[in-house]
Design a protein around this motif. Structure first.
Motif, short mmCIF file in Angstrom:
data_model
loop_
_atom_site.label_atom_id
_atom_site.label_comp_id
_atom_site.label_asym_id
_atom_site.label_seq_id
_atom_site.Cartn_x
_atom_site.Cartn_y
_atom_site.Cartn_z
N ASN A 274 0.85 -1.18 0.00
CA ASN A 274 0.00 0.00 0.00
C ASN A 274 0.90 1.23 0.00
O ASN A 274 1.63 1.48 0.96
CB ASN A 274 -0.91 -0.02 1.23
CG ASN A 274 -1.89 1.13 1.23
OD1 ASN A 274 -1.76 2.11 0.50
ND2 ASN A 274 -2.90 1.01 2.08
N ASN B 18 0.30 4.16 0.55
CA ASN B 18 0.01 5.07 1.67
C ASN B 18 0.78 4.73 2.94
O ASN B 18 0.84 5.54 3.86
CB ASN B 18 -1.49 5.10 1.96
CG ASN B 18 -2.28 5.68 0.79
OD1 ASN B 18 -1.84 6.60 0.12
ND2 ASN B 18 -3.45 5.11 0.54
N ASP B 19 1.36 3.54 2.99
CA ASP B 19 2.16 3.14 4.15
C ASP B 19 3.60 3.65 4.05
O ASP B 19 4.41 3.39 4.94
CB ASP B 19 2.20 1.61 4.27
CG ASP B 19 0.84 1.03 4.61
OD1 ASP B 19 -0.02 1.77 5.13
OD2 ASP B 19 0.64 -0.18 4.34
#
Length: 168
Positions: free
Chosen positions: A33, A35-36
């Motif tokens: 991900n 976003n991590d």
């Protein structure tokens, strides 16, 4: 009729092996991900990312002058302590990939040591001169005694990253 049966049998076989290959490929693909991760340099999607072991295998098949476009994930072992203009990433306990950033166009945080990272760019084998090795040792905060021990060029697994993701 025998010809038709043979063709049907072959089509079934091809369909089965293709389906089995797709299942294997899906099972070995890891999703990350974005976003991590904090992003540096060019944005990229973390897909088809190699592990450090897979990357080491790629490096071992390269000769000086070869270059491959690739993405791989590993832990950052060291970062330039002056600017964050290079980093070393683990391939094994004793083997590292030396990562620089395309066109000196971006830097990573000075405290990124021991962070998980995904890099996207070009992998190649390089021979680093004594003067350059001493420069990197100085940037890494090595003592003068350690720097003085550098007397021979070193063949390295190098990487020119156009983008880096560092786990938040």
């Amino acid at each position: 009729m025998k010809k038709l049966n043979f063709i049907v049998l072959m089509l079934l076989f091809v369909g089965f092996t293709s389906n089995a290959q797709q299942k294997v490929k899906k099972a070995t693909t890891v999703a990350y991900n974005v976003n991590d991760y904090a992003s540096f340099g060019d944005k990229f999607q973390p897909s088809n990312v190699l592990t450090e072991k897979q990357m080491l295998k790629k490096y071992k098949n390269l000769k000086k002058g070869d270059t491959i476009a690739v993405k791989f994930k590993s832990n950052i072992k060291a970062v330039c302590k002056k600017k964050g203009c290079w980093m070393e990433m683990d391939l094994t306990d004793d083997t590292k990939s030396f990562v620089k950033f395309k066109d000196y166009g971006f830097f990573v945080p000075l405290n990124a040591d021991n962070s998980e990272a995904i890099v996207s760019g070009k992998a190649f084998v390089d021979v680093v001169s004594v003067s350059e090795l001493k420069h990197y040792a100085k940037d890494a905060g090595k003592s003068q005694a350690e720097i003085s021990k550098i007397t021979k060029p070193k063949t390295t697994y190098s990487f020119l990253a156009n983008g880096v993701l560092i786990k938040k």
